[in-house]
Scaffold this motif. Structure first.
Motif, PDB file in Angstrom:
ATOM      1  N   PHE A   1       3.218  -9.750  -0.558  1.00 37.85           N
ATOM      2  CA  PHE A   1       1.876  -9.114  -0.453  1.00 37.85           C
ATOM      3  C   PHE A   1       0.732 -10.206   0.097  1.00 37.85           C
ATOM      4  O   PHE A   1      -0.243  -8.764  -0.005  1.00 37.85           O
ATOM      5  CB  PHE A   1       1.403  -9.997  -2.113  1.00 37.85           C
ATOM      6  N   VAL A   2       0.981 -10.003   1.400  1.00 40.19           N
ATOM      7  CA  VAL A   2       0.141  -9.741   2.624  1.00 40.19           C
ATOM      8  C   VAL A   2       0.128  -8.734   3.673  1.00 40.19           C
ATOM      9  O   VAL A   2      -1.117  -9.119   4.200  1.00 40.19           O
ATOM     10  CB  VAL A   2      -0.223 -11.481   3.266  1.00 40.19           C
TER      11      VAL A   2
ATOM     12  N   PRO B   1      -0.598  -5.235   3.835  1.00 36.42           N
ATOM     13  CA  PRO B   1      -1.650  -4.360   3.129  1.00 36.42           C
ATOM     14  C   PRO B   1      -1.277  -3.211   3.711  1.00 36.42           C
ATOM     15  O   PRO B   1      -1.622  -2.671   3.068  1.00 36.42           O
ATOM     16  CB  PRO B   1      -2.727  -4.540   4.295  1.00 36.42           C
ATOM     17  N   ALA B   2       0.366  -3.125   4.108  1.00 39.54           N
ATOM     18  CA  ALA B   2       0.739  -1.966   3.295  1.00 39.54           C
ATOM     19  C   ALA B   2       1.733  -1.578   2.647  1.00 39.54           C
ATOM     20  O   ALA B   2       2.570  -0.727   2.804  1.00 39.54           O
ATOM     21  CB  ALA B   2       1.320  -1.306   5.381  1.00 39.54           C
TER      22      ALA B   2
ATOM     23  N   VAL C   1       1.041  -0.286   9.352  1.00 39.28           N
ATOM     24  CA  VAL C   1      -0.481   0.218   9.706  1.00 39.28           C
ATOM     25  C   VAL C   1      -0.485  -0.925  11.147  1.00 39.28           C
ATOM     26  O   VAL C   1      -1.944  -0.872  11.928  1.00 39.28           O
ATOM     27  CB  VAL C   1      -1.714   0.130   9.227  1.00 39.28           C
ATOM     28  N   GLU C   2       0.391  -1.793  11.594  1.00 41.66           N
ATOM     29  CA  GLU C   2       0.245  -2.608  12.539  1.00 41.66           C
ATOM     30  C   GLU C   2      -0.180  -3.909  13.172  1.00 41.66           C
ATOM     31  O   GLU C   2      -1.404  -3.844  13.940  1.00 41.66           O
ATOM     32  CB  GLU C   2       0.588  -1.772  14.042  1.00 41.66           C
ATOM     33  N   CYS C   3      -0.708  -4.200  11.878  1.00 48.59           N
ATOM     34  CA  CYS C   3      -2.097  -5.036  12.213  1.00 48.59           C
ATOM     35  C   CYS C   3      -1.562  -6.090  12.794  1.00 48.59           C
ATOM     36  O   CYS C   3      -1.998  -7.381  12.748  1.00 48.59           O
ATOM     37  CB  CYS C   3      -2.684  -5.399  11.224  1.00 48.59           C
TER      38      CYS C   3
ATOM     39  N   LYS D   1      -3.626   4.557  -1.019  1.00 47.43           N
ATOM     40  CA  LYS D   1      -4.197   4.764   0.179  1.00 47.43           C
ATOM     41  C   LYS D   1      -3.537   4.977   1.573  1.00 47.43           C
ATOM     42  O   LYS D   1      -3.607   5.388   2.512  1.00 47.43           O
ATOM     43  CB  LYS D   1      -5.211   3.378   0.466  1.00 47.43           C
TER      44      LYS D   1
ATOM     45  N   THR E   1      -4.697   2.229  -4.852  1.00 47.18           N
ATOM     46  CA  THR E   1      -3.461   1.161  -5.161  1.00 47.18           C
ATOM     47  C   THR E   1      -3.156   1.541  -3.612  1.00 47.18           C
ATOM     48  O   THR E   1      -3.676   1.996  -2.463  1.00 47.18           O
ATOM     49  CB  THR E   1      -2.344   1.933  -6.100  1.00 47.18           C
ATOM     50  N   ILE E   2      -2.737   0.614  -3.020  1.00 46.43           N
ATOM     51  CA  ILE E   2      -2.078   0.657  -1.390  1.00 46.43           C
ATOM     52  C   ILE E   2      -1.108   2.541  -0.854  1.00 46.43           C
ATOM     53  O   ILE E   2      -1.322   2.317  -0.286  1.00 46.43           O
ATOM     54  CB  ILE E   2      -1.359  -1.091  -1.044  1.00 46.43           C
TER      55      ILE E   2
END
Lengths: 98, 436
Positions: A45-46, A48-49, A69-71, A12, A8-9
Protein backbone atom coordinates in the motif's frame (compact mmCIF):
# COMPACT_ATOMS: atom_id res chain seq x y z
CA UNK A 1 -13.86 19.17 -19.45
CA UNK A 2 -16.85 17.05 -18.59
CA UNK A 3 -14.70 13.93 -18.89
CA UNK A 4 -14.43 12.04 -15.61
CA UNK A 5 -11.06 12.49 -13.94
CA UNK A 6 -9.29 9.34 -12.72
CA UNK A 7 -9.59 8.62 -8.99
CA UNK A 8 -7.87 5.24 -8.62
CA UNK A 9 -4.14 4.63 -8.81
CA UNK A 10 -4.64 2.29 -11.78
CA UNK A 11 -6.49 4.96 -13.75
CA UNK A 12 -4.00 7.67 -12.81
CA UNK A 13 -1.10 5.51 -14.02
CA UNK A 14 -2.92 5.43 -17.35
CA UNK A 15 -2.02 9.11 -17.75
CA UNK A 16 1.70 8.32 -17.82
CA UNK A 17 4.07 7.34 -20.63
CA UNK A 18 6.75 4.73 -20.13
CA UNK A 19 9.65 3.36 -22.11
CA UNK A 20 8.90 -0.21 -21.27
CA UNK A 21 11.74 -2.52 -20.23
CA UNK A 22 11.03 -6.23 -20.45
CA UNK A 23 13.64 -6.85 -17.76
CA UNK A 24 12.50 -6.00 -14.25
CA UNK A 25 14.58 -3.56 -12.22
CA UNK A 26 12.95 -4.88 -9.03
CA UNK A 27 13.16 -8.18 -7.20
CA UNK A 28 11.60 -9.33 -3.94
CA UNK A 29 12.98 -11.92 -1.54
CA UNK A 30 9.86 -14.08 -1.40
CA UNK A 31 10.77 -15.93 1.79
CA UNK A 32 11.34 -12.73 3.70
CA UNK A 33 8.22 -11.19 2.17
CA UNK A 34 6.11 -14.12 3.36
CA UNK A 35 7.72 -13.96 6.78
CA UNK A 36 6.71 -10.30 7.25
CA UNK A 37 3.96 -10.39 9.86
CA UNK A 38 2.51 -6.99 9.06
CA UNK A 39 -0.94 -7.17 7.54
CA UNK A 40 -1.29 -5.79 4.97
CA UNK A 41 2.40 -5.80 4.05
CA UNK A 42 3.66 -2.21 3.75
CA UNK A 43 4.89 -2.33 0.15
CA UNK A 44 1.43 -3.37 -1.04
CA UNK A 45 0.00 0.00 0.00
CA UNK A 46 2.87 2.49 0.39
CA UNK A 47 3.89 2.12 -3.25
CA UNK A 48 2.01 4.92 -5.06
CA UNK A 49 1.98 2.89 -8.29
CA UNK A 50 0.61 -0.46 -7.08
CA UNK A 51 3.72 -2.30 -8.15
CA UNK A 52 3.41 -4.91 -5.38
CA UNK A 53 0.50 -7.28 -4.75
CA UNK A 54 0.26 -10.20 -2.39
CA UNK A 55 -1.00 -13.29 -4.19
CA UNK A 56 -3.87 -14.47 -1.97
CA UNK A 57 -3.18 -18.13 -2.75
CA UNK A 58 0.58 -18.57 -2.72
CA UNK A 59 1.29 -15.62 -0.39
CA UNK A 60 4.02 -14.56 -2.80
CA UNK A 61 4.62 -11.03 -3.92
CA UNK A 62 3.61 -10.22 -7.49
CA UNK A 63 5.79 -7.45 -8.88
CA UNK A 64 4.28 -5.25 -11.61
CA UNK A 65 7.56 -3.51 -12.41
CA UNK A 66 6.09 -1.83 -15.50
CA UNK A 67 3.92 0.39 -13.23
CA UNK A 68 6.90 1.76 -11.31
CA UNK A 69 7.22 5.56 -11.13
CA UNK A 70 10.70 5.27 -9.54
CA UNK A 71 10.07 7.16 -6.29
CA UNK A 72 11.94 4.62 -4.12
CA UNK A 73 9.38 4.43 -1.29
CA UNK A 74 9.30 0.61 -1.39
CA UNK A 75 12.96 0.06 -0.56
CA UNK A 76 12.83 2.60 2.25
CA UNK A 77 9.71 0.94 3.67
CA UNK A 78 10.94 -2.66 3.40
CA UNK A 79 14.68 -2.78 2.74
CA UNK A 80 14.76 -6.32 4.17
CA UNK A 81 13.17 -7.85 1.10
CA UNK A 82 12.83 -5.25 -1.66
CA UNK A 83 15.78 -5.15 -4.00
CA UNK A 84 15.21 -2.05 -6.09
CA UNK A 85 17.49 -0.15 -8.43
CA UNK A 86 16.81 2.30 -11.23
CA UNK A 87 15.81 0.96 -14.64
CA UNK A 88 18.75 1.14 -17.07
CA UNK A 89 19.33 4.38 -18.97
CA UNK A 90 16.39 5.50 -21.11
CA UNK A 91 13.87 3.02 -19.65
CA UNK A 92 11.00 3.51 -17.24
CA UNK A 93 8.61 6.35 -16.52
CA UNK A 94 8.71 9.51 -18.60
CA UNK A 95 7.15 12.59 -17.01
CA UNK A 96 6.03 15.46 -19.23
CA UNK A 97 5.04 18.04 -16.62
CA UNK A 98 5.48 17.61 -12.83
CA UNK B 1 38.31 3.09 -21.44
CA UNK B 2 41.52 5.05 -20.97
CA UNK B 3 40.19 8.56 -21.47
CA UNK B 4 39.83 10.50 -18.22
CA UNK B 5 37.22 13.23 -17.98
CA UNK B 6 37.84 16.20 -15.81
CA UNK B 7 34.40 16.30 -14.12
CA UNK B 8 31.58 13.76 -14.39
CA UNK B 9 28.22 14.84 -13.06
CA UNK B 10 25.53 12.26 -12.28
CA UNK B 11 22.03 13.61 -12.90
CA UNK B 12 20.69 16.53 -14.96
CA UNK B 13 18.55 18.17 -12.27
CA UNK B 14 18.98 21.70 -10.87
CA UNK B 15 22.03 20.82 -8.72
CA UNK B 16 23.94 18.93 -11.41
CA UNK B 17 23.19 21.40 -14.18
CA UNK B 18 24.05 24.44 -12.02
CA UNK B 19 27.44 22.87 -11.32
CA UNK B 20 27.87 21.98 -15.01
CA UNK B 21 27.21 25.51 -16.27
CA UNK B 22 29.47 27.06 -13.68
CA UNK B 23 32.35 24.69 -14.45
CA UNK B 24 31.97 24.80 -18.23
CA UNK B 25 32.25 28.59 -18.11
CA UNK B 26 35.61 28.29 -16.38
CA UNK B 27 36.89 26.01 -19.10
CA UNK B 28 36.37 22.69 -17.31
CA UNK B 29 35.63 19.64 -19.39
CA UNK B 30 32.22 18.58 -18.06
CA UNK B 31 30.13 15.51 -18.80
CA UNK B 32 26.62 15.17 -17.33
CA UNK B 33 25.08 11.68 -17.36
CA UNK B 34 21.27 11.58 -17.17
CA UNK B 35 19.33 8.32 -16.91
CA UNK B 36 16.10 9.74 -18.38
CA UNK B 37 15.21 10.06 -22.04
CA UNK B 38 15.65 13.81 -21.56
CA UNK B 39 16.51 16.03 -18.61
CA UNK B 40 13.37 16.41 -16.51
CA UNK B 41 11.75 13.16 -17.60
CA UNK B 42 12.44 11.61 -14.16
CA UNK B 43 12.28 14.77 -12.10
CA UNK B 44 9.43 15.69 -9.80
CA UNK B 45 8.91 18.37 -7.17
CA UNK B 46 5.95 20.13 -5.57
CA UNK B 47 6.10 23.07 -7.88
CA UNK B 48 7.76 26.16 -6.38
CA UNK B 49 11.03 27.22 -7.88
CA UNK B 50 13.10 29.70 -5.87
CA UNK B 51 15.10 31.58 -8.46
CA UNK B 52 17.85 33.55 -6.68
CA UNK B 53 20.59 31.04 -7.49
CA UNK B 54 19.29 30.60 -11.03
CA UNK B 55 19.55 34.36 -11.59
CA UNK B 56 23.07 34.40 -10.20
CA UNK B 57 23.98 31.92 -12.90
CA UNK B 58 21.73 33.13 -15.74
CA UNK B 59 20.65 36.74 -15.08
CA UNK B 60 18.28 36.70 -18.07
CA UNK B 61 16.44 33.59 -16.92
CA UNK B 62 13.22 35.39 -15.99
CA UNK B 63 12.83 36.35 -19.66
CA UNK B 64 13.97 33.05 -21.14
CA UNK B 65 13.22 30.17 -18.80
CA UNK B 66 9.96 28.25 -19.07
CA UNK B 67 8.69 29.33 -15.65
CA UNK B 68 4.96 29.36 -14.92
CA UNK B 69 3.66 32.09 -12.59
CA UNK B 70 5.14 34.64 -10.19
CA UNK B 71 3.93 33.82 -6.69
CA UNK B 72 2.45 36.97 -5.16
CA UNK B 73 0.36 35.25 -2.54
CA UNK B 74 1.40 32.60 -0.08
CA UNK B 75 -1.26 31.02 2.05
CA UNK B 76 -0.64 28.75 5.01
CA UNK B 77 -3.60 26.94 6.41
CA UNK B 78 -4.67 24.32 8.83
CA UNK B 79 -7.41 21.90 7.82
CA UNK B 80 -9.69 19.88 10.03
CA UNK B 81 -12.55 17.73 8.83
CA UNK B 82 -14.93 20.52 7.80
CA UNK B 83 -12.88 23.60 8.55
CA UNK B 84 -10.00 25.66 7.30
CA UNK B 85 -8.12 28.43 9.11
CA UNK B 86 -5.40 30.23 7.25
CA UNK B 87 -3.07 33.16 6.95
CA UNK B 88 -2.61 34.96 3.64
CA UNK B 89 0.49 36.90 2.73
CA UNK B 90 -0.31 38.83 -0.44
CA UNK B 91 2.29 41.35 -1.56
CA UNK B 92 1.56 43.43 -4.67
CA UNK B 93 5.24 44.37 -4.98
CA UNK B 94 5.99 40.72 -5.75
CA UNK B 95 4.32 41.33 -9.13
CA UNK B 96 7.49 43.19 -10.10
CA UNK B 97 10.78 41.58 -11.07
CA UNK B 98 12.40 39.53 -9.63
CA UNK B 99 9.01 38.38 -8.30
CA UNK B 100 10.36 37.65 -4.82
CA UNK B 101 12.43 34.89 -6.44
CA UNK B 102 9.40 32.61 -6.14
CA UNK B 103 7.89 31.11 -9.30
CA UNK B 104 5.94 28.00 -10.10
CA UNK B 105 7.52 25.62 -12.59
CA UNK B 106 7.01 22.24 -14.22
CA UNK B 107 10.19 20.20 -14.21
CA UNK B 108 9.52 18.41 -17.49
CA UNK B 109 9.82 21.83 -19.13
CA UNK B 110 12.23 23.66 -16.88
CA UNK B 111 14.91 20.98 -16.45
CA UNK B 112 15.00 20.35 -20.17
CA UNK B 113 15.58 24.03 -20.85
CA UNK B 114 18.17 24.28 -18.08
CA UNK B 115 20.12 21.31 -19.47
CA UNK B 116 20.08 23.01 -22.90
CA UNK B 117 21.72 26.05 -21.31
CA UNK B 118 24.50 23.81 -20.00
CA UNK B 119 25.10 22.49 -23.50
CA UNK B 120 25.21 26.05 -24.86
CA UNK B 121 27.87 26.85 -22.26
CA UNK B 122 29.98 23.93 -23.44
CA UNK B 123 29.06 21.05 -21.12
CA UNK B 124 28.01 17.69 -22.55
CA UNK B 125 24.68 16.37 -21.31
CA UNK B 126 24.21 12.75 -22.30
CA UNK B 127 20.73 11.27 -21.71
CA UNK B 128 19.71 7.62 -21.34
CA UNK B 129 22.80 6.68 -19.34
CA UNK B 130 22.39 5.26 -15.86
CA UNK B 131 25.34 5.32 -13.50
CA UNK B 132 25.08 1.97 -11.77
CA UNK B 133 28.24 2.10 -9.67
CA UNK B 134 31.06 4.32 -8.58
CA UNK B 135 34.55 3.06 -9.29
CA UNK B 136 36.52 3.31 -6.07
CA UNK B 137 40.26 2.64 -5.85
CA UNK B 138 42.23 3.04 -2.61
CA UNK B 139 39.48 5.05 -0.97
CA UNK B 140 39.14 7.44 -3.91
CA UNK B 141 36.34 7.66 -6.46
CA UNK B 142 37.99 7.44 -9.87
CA UNK B 143 35.00 7.09 -12.18
CA UNK B 144 31.67 5.42 -12.83
CA UNK B 145 30.18 2.34 -14.39
CA UNK B 146 27.18 2.90 -16.68
CA UNK B 147 24.17 0.97 -17.97
CA UNK B 148 23.21 -0.20 -20.51
CA UNK B 149 26.51 -1.59 -21.65
CA UNK B 150 28.57 -1.75 -18.46
CA UNK B 151 31.01 0.81 -19.80
CA UNK B 152 33.45 2.43 -17.36
CA UNK B 153 34.24 6.12 -17.49
CA UNK B 154 37.06 7.61 -15.47
CA UNK B 155 37.15 11.14 -14.11
CA UNK B 156 39.27 13.34 -11.87
CA UNK B 157 36.19 14.14 -9.83
CA UNK B 158 32.58 12.93 -9.78
CA UNK B 159 29.71 15.11 -8.59
CA UNK B 160 26.70 13.07 -7.52
CA UNK B 161 23.45 14.90 -8.22
CA UNK B 162 21.69 11.56 -8.25
CA UNK B 163 18.66 12.73 -6.31
CA UNK B 164 16.90 11.73 -3.12
CA UNK B 165 17.54 8.01 -3.32
CA UNK B 166 21.30 8.53 -3.05
CA UNK B 167 22.22 4.93 -3.88
CA UNK B 168 25.76 5.85 -4.87
CA UNK B 169 26.42 8.05 -1.84
CA UNK B 170 25.13 5.33 0.48
CA UNK B 171 27.24 2.68 -1.17
CA UNK B 172 30.30 4.92 -0.95
CA UNK B 173 29.74 5.18 2.81
CA UNK B 174 28.98 8.91 2.98
CA UNK B 175 25.70 8.16 4.71
CA UNK B 176 23.88 5.29 6.40
CA UNK B 177 23.14 2.23 4.26
CA UNK B 178 19.37 2.60 4.62
CA UNK B 179 17.34 5.76 4.21
CA UNK B 180 15.47 6.73 7.40
CA UNK B 181 11.70 6.08 7.31
CA UNK B 182 11.02 8.97 9.67
CA UNK B 183 12.87 11.47 7.49
CA UNK B 184 11.92 10.41 3.99
CA UNK B 185 8.65 12.02 2.90
CA UNK B 186 6.88 10.51 -0.09
CA UNK B 187 4.81 13.02 -2.01
CA UNK B 188 2.32 12.42 -4.76
CA UNK B 189 0.81 15.08 -6.95
CA UNK B 190 -1.52 15.64 -9.82
CA UNK B 191 -1.22 18.26 -12.51
CA UNK B 192 -4.71 19.46 -13.38
CA UNK B 193 -5.13 21.36 -16.60
CA UNK B 194 -7.27 24.53 -16.50
CA UNK B 195 -7.60 27.57 -18.78
CA UNK B 196 -5.51 30.54 -17.70
CA UNK B 197 -8.50 32.92 -17.32
CA UNK B 198 -10.27 30.43 -15.11
CA UNK B 199 -7.24 30.13 -12.83
CA UNK B 200 -6.89 33.90 -12.63
CA UNK B 201 -10.60 34.43 -11.89
CA UNK B 202 -10.81 31.63 -9.38
CA UNK B 203 -7.72 32.59 -7.39
CA UNK B 204 -8.14 36.39 -7.86
CA UNK B 205 -4.90 36.75 -9.77
CA UNK B 206 -3.73 39.31 -12.28
CA UNK B 207 -2.18 38.13 -15.53
CA UNK B 208 0.89 35.99 -14.79
CA UNK B 209 0.47 36.05 -11.01
CA UNK B 210 0.22 32.88 -8.99
CA UNK B 211 -0.61 31.58 -5.55
CA UNK B 212 1.01 28.95 -3.34
CA UNK B 213 -1.15 27.34 -0.68
CA UNK B 214 0.34 25.02 1.96
CA UNK B 215 -1.96 22.81 4.01
CA UNK B 216 -1.30 21.25 7.40
CA UNK B 217 -3.36 19.05 9.70
CA UNK B 218 -6.22 17.03 8.28
CA UNK B 219 -4.75 17.05 4.75
CA UNK B 220 -2.52 14.20 5.98
CA UNK B 221 -4.82 13.25 8.91
CA UNK B 222 -2.46 14.74 11.48
CA UNK B 223 0.58 12.79 10.31
CA UNK B 224 4.06 14.27 9.77
CA UNK B 225 3.58 15.84 6.36
CA UNK B 226 1.63 18.49 4.49
CA UNK B 227 -0.23 19.26 1.30
CA UNK B 228 -0.18 21.97 -1.33
CA UNK B 229 -1.94 23.65 -4.21
CA UNK B 230 0.12 25.75 -6.61
CA UNK B 231 -1.05 27.55 -9.72
CA UNK B 232 0.87 27.08 -12.96
CA UNK B 233 0.23 29.02 -16.16
CA UNK B 234 -2.50 26.72 -17.43
CA UNK B 235 -2.68 24.07 -14.75
CA UNK B 236 -2.84 23.51 -11.03
CA UNK B 237 -0.50 21.26 -9.07
CA UNK B 238 -2.13 19.58 -6.09
CA UNK B 239 -0.42 17.09 -3.85
CA UNK B 240 0.62 15.94 -0.42
CA UNK B 241 3.16 13.82 1.35
CA UNK B 242 3.97 12.19 4.65
CA UNK B 243 6.89 10.37 6.16
CA UNK B 244 7.18 6.76 5.14
CA UNK B 245 7.06 5.86 8.84
CA UNK B 246 3.66 7.52 9.26
CA UNK B 247 2.42 6.25 5.90
CA UNK B 248 3.13 2.65 6.98
CA UNK B 249 1.25 3.19 10.25
CA UNK B 250 -1.73 4.73 8.43
CA UNK B 251 -2.27 1.53 6.40
CA UNK B 252 -3.64 3.73 3.63
CA UNK B 253 -2.35 4.66 0.21
CA UNK B 254 -1.21 8.19 -0.55
CA UNK B 255 -3.89 8.22 -3.20
CA UNK B 256 -6.53 7.67 -0.46
CA UNK B 257 -5.20 10.79 1.31
CA UNK B 258 -5.14 12.76 -1.95
CA UNK B 259 -8.67 11.81 -2.97
CA UNK B 260 -9.93 12.86 0.50
CA UNK B 261 -8.01 16.14 0.21
CA UNK B 262 -9.48 16.85 -3.23
CA UNK B 263 -12.98 16.28 -1.85
CA UNK B 264 -12.47 18.40 1.28
CA UNK B 265 -15.34 20.94 1.41
CA UNK B 266 -13.01 23.96 1.47
CA UNK B 267 -10.70 22.61 -1.26
CA UNK B 268 -12.89 20.97 -3.91
CA UNK B 269 -14.05 24.19 -5.60
CA UNK B 270 -10.45 25.21 -6.27
CA UNK B 271 -9.82 22.30 -8.63
CA UNK B 272 -13.34 21.79 -9.98
CA UNK B 273 -13.72 21.54 -13.75
CA UNK B 274 -10.05 20.84 -14.47
CA UNK B 275 -8.71 17.80 -16.29
CA UNK B 276 -6.04 15.68 -14.62
CA UNK B 277 -3.14 15.37 -17.04
CA UNK B 278 -0.38 13.82 -14.92
CA UNK B 279 0.17 11.84 -11.73
CA UNK B 280 3.61 11.72 -10.12
CA UNK B 281 5.41 10.55 -6.99
CA UNK B 282 8.69 11.54 -5.41
CA UNK B 283 10.61 11.22 -2.12
CA UNK B 284 11.93 14.25 -0.25
CA UNK B 285 14.90 13.75 2.09
CA UNK B 286 13.99 15.79 5.18
CA UNK B 287 16.90 14.70 7.36
CA UNK B 288 17.53 18.17 8.67
CA UNK B 289 20.93 19.62 9.50
CA UNK B 290 21.66 17.18 12.33
CA UNK B 291 21.51 14.14 10.06
CA UNK B 292 23.27 15.33 6.92
CA UNK B 293 25.59 12.98 5.03
CA UNK B 294 29.30 13.62 4.65
CA UNK B 295 29.48 16.07 1.75
CA UNK B 296 32.58 14.71 0.03
CA UNK B 297 35.33 12.12 -0.09
CA UNK B 298 38.34 12.00 -2.38
CA UNK B 299 37.04 12.11 -5.95
CA UNK B 300 33.37 12.63 -5.00
CA UNK B 301 31.09 15.52 -4.01
CA UNK B 302 27.39 15.39 -3.13
CA UNK B 303 24.93 18.12 -4.14
CA UNK B 304 21.18 18.76 -3.98
CA UNK B 305 18.77 16.11 -2.67
CA UNK B 306 21.58 13.55 -2.57
CA UNK B 307 23.22 15.72 0.09
CA UNK B 308 19.89 16.10 1.95
CA UNK B 309 19.74 19.84 1.23
CA UNK B 310 16.11 20.62 2.00
CA UNK B 311 14.78 23.39 4.21
CA UNK B 312 11.48 21.81 5.27
CA UNK B 313 10.14 24.10 8.03
CA UNK B 314 7.44 26.40 6.63
CA UNK B 315 9.55 27.41 3.64
CA UNK B 316 9.63 24.14 1.71
CA UNK B 317 12.76 25.23 -0.13
CA UNK B 318 14.77 22.75 -2.15
CA UNK B 319 15.57 23.80 -5.70
CA UNK B 320 17.48 26.88 -4.53
CA UNK B 321 19.52 24.84 -2.05
CA UNK B 322 20.18 22.34 -4.85
CA UNK B 323 21.42 25.02 -7.23
CA UNK B 324 23.32 26.77 -4.45
CA UNK B 325 25.18 23.55 -3.61
CA UNK B 326 25.92 22.94 -7.30
CA UNK B 327 27.43 26.42 -7.59
CA UNK B 328 29.51 25.94 -4.43
CA UNK B 329 30.74 22.53 -5.56
CA UNK B 330 31.84 24.17 -8.81
CA UNK B 331 33.46 27.07 -6.94
CA UNK B 332 35.42 24.57 -4.80
CA UNK B 333 36.82 22.89 -7.92
CA UNK B 334 37.54 26.16 -9.71
CA UNK B 335 39.56 27.43 -6.74
CA UNK B 336 41.39 24.13 -6.34
CA UNK B 337 42.44 24.22 -9.99
CA UNK B 338 43.61 27.83 -9.69
CA UNK B 339 45.70 26.81 -6.69
CA UNK B 340 47.29 24.03 -8.68
CA UNK B 341 45.75 21.21 -6.62
CA UNK B 342 44.65 17.81 -7.91
CA UNK B 343 40.89 18.58 -8.05
CA UNK B 344 39.92 15.13 -6.81
CA UNK B 345 42.14 15.26 -3.73
CA UNK B 346 40.86 15.49 -0.16
CA UNK B 347 42.65 18.81 0.18
CA UNK B 348 40.89 20.23 -2.88
CA UNK B 349 37.40 19.15 -1.76
CA UNK B 350 37.75 19.93 1.94
CA UNK B 351 36.54 23.60 1.68
CA UNK B 352 33.19 22.52 0.15
CA UNK B 353 31.39 21.84 3.43
CA UNK B 354 32.54 25.18 4.89
CA UNK B 355 31.29 26.96 1.78
CA UNK B 356 27.86 25.41 2.33
CA UNK B 357 28.00 26.51 6.00
CA UNK B 358 28.89 30.08 5.04
CA UNK B 359 25.85 30.60 2.82
CA UNK B 360 22.07 30.36 3.10
CA UNK B 361 22.28 26.68 2.14
CA UNK B 362 23.39 25.41 5.54
CA UNK B 363 22.71 28.58 7.56
CA UNK B 364 18.98 28.08 6.99
CA UNK B 365 19.15 24.37 7.56
CA UNK B 366 21.05 25.03 10.78
CA UNK B 367 18.40 27.47 11.97
CA UNK B 368 15.67 24.84 11.54
CA UNK B 369 17.92 21.94 12.57
CA UNK B 370 15.60 20.79 15.36
CA UNK B 371 12.37 20.73 13.35
CA UNK B 372 12.41 17.21 11.83
CA UNK B 373 13.29 15.48 15.11
CA UNK B 374 10.91 17.72 17.03
CA UNK B 375 7.93 16.82 14.84
CA UNK B 376 8.79 13.13 15.07
CA UNK B 377 9.15 13.30 18.85
CA UNK B 378 6.03 15.34 19.55
CA UNK B 379 3.43 14.22 16.98
CA UNK B 380 0.58 15.81 18.97
CA UNK B 381 1.34 19.23 17.49
CA UNK B 382 0.15 17.97 14.11
CA UNK B 383 -2.37 15.46 15.43
CA UNK B 384 -4.23 17.54 18.00
CA UNK B 385 -3.78 21.25 17.42
CA UNK B 386 -5.31 21.57 13.93
CA UNK B 387 -8.65 20.16 15.13
CA UNK B 388 -8.66 22.21 18.35
CA UNK B 389 -7.59 25.53 16.85
CA UNK B 390 -10.15 25.40 14.06
CA UNK B 391 -12.86 24.47 16.60
CA UNK B 392 -11.95 27.29 19.02
CA UNK B 393 -12.10 29.76 16.13
CA UNK B 394 -15.40 28.37 14.88
CA UNK B 395 -16.84 28.88 18.38
CA UNK B 396 -15.40 32.38 18.60
CA UNK B 397 -17.00 33.49 15.33
CA UNK B 398 -20.28 31.60 15.67
CA UNK B 399 -23.15 34.10 15.65
CA UNK B 400 -26.21 33.45 17.77
CA UNK B 401 -27.82 34.78 20.96
CA UNK B 402 -25.06 33.53 23.24
CA UNK B 403 -23.43 36.59 24.86
CA UNK B 404 -19.83 36.95 23.70
CA UNK B 405 -18.53 36.84 27.26
CA UNK B 406 -20.02 33.38 27.63
CA UNK B 407 -18.58 32.34 24.28
CA UNK B 408 -15.11 33.33 25.48
CA UNK B 409 -15.59 31.52 28.75
CA UNK B 410 -16.73 28.45 26.82
CA UNK B 411 -13.63 28.51 24.66
CA UNK B 412 -11.38 28.90 27.67
CA UNK B 413 -13.05 25.88 29.23
CA UNK B 414 -12.54 23.94 26.01
CA UNK B 415 -8.86 24.89 25.95
CA UNK B 416 -8.53 23.69 29.55
CA UNK B 417 -10.25 20.44 28.69
CA UNK B 418 -8.66 19.86 25.26
CA UNK B 419 -5.09 20.71 26.12
CA UNK B 420 -4.79 22.26 29.60
CA UNK B 421 -3.39 25.74 30.20
CA UNK B 422 -0.12 24.49 31.62
CA UNK B 423 0.45 22.10 28.74
CA UNK B 424 -0.48 24.79 26.23
CA UNK B 425 2.16 27.07 27.75
CA UNK B 426 4.77 24.32 27.67
CA UNK B 427 3.86 23.42 24.09
CA UNK B 428 4.13 27.00 22.87
CA UNK B 429 7.45 27.48 24.67
CA UNK B 430 8.80 24.25 23.23
CA UNK B 431 7.61 25.15 19.73
CA UNK B 432 9.40 28.49 19.97
CA UNK B 433 12.63 26.87 21.23
CA UNK B 434 12.66 24.30 18.47
CA UNK B 435 12.18 26.82 15.68
CA UNK B 436 15.35 28.73 16.53
Amino acid sequence: MSKENPTTIEDKLGLLSYNWDKNSHISVDQDKFKADKMNPKPITFVCPAKVYEEDPESGECIVNHENCVECGTCHVASPEYVNWFYPIGGKGVKYKYS
Amino acid sequence: MDEEFEVLIIGAGPAGIAAAISLAREGFEVMVLERGEYAGSKNVFGGIFFTHQLLKLLPEALENAPLERAITKRRFCVLSSEKEVGVDVKIAAWRDKPYNHTMTALRGRFDRWFADQAETEGANVIPEILVSELLIENGKVVGVKTEPGGEEMRAKVVISAEGAQAFLARKAGLMAKELPKRHMITNIKEVISMPREKIEDRFLLENGEGVAIEYFGDVVKGNFGSGFIYTNEESISIGLGLTIHDLINSKKTLNDFLEDFKKHPTVRKLIEGGETIEYAAHMIPEYGYNHLPKMSMPGLMLVGDTAGLINGSVYHEGTNLAMGSGLLAAETLIEAKKNGLDIGSAEALQPYRQKLENTFVLKDMYKFRKVPDFLNKFPHYLQEYPGHITQWLQDYFTVDETPKAEVEKGILNKIKKDIGLWRLTVDMFRLGRNMR
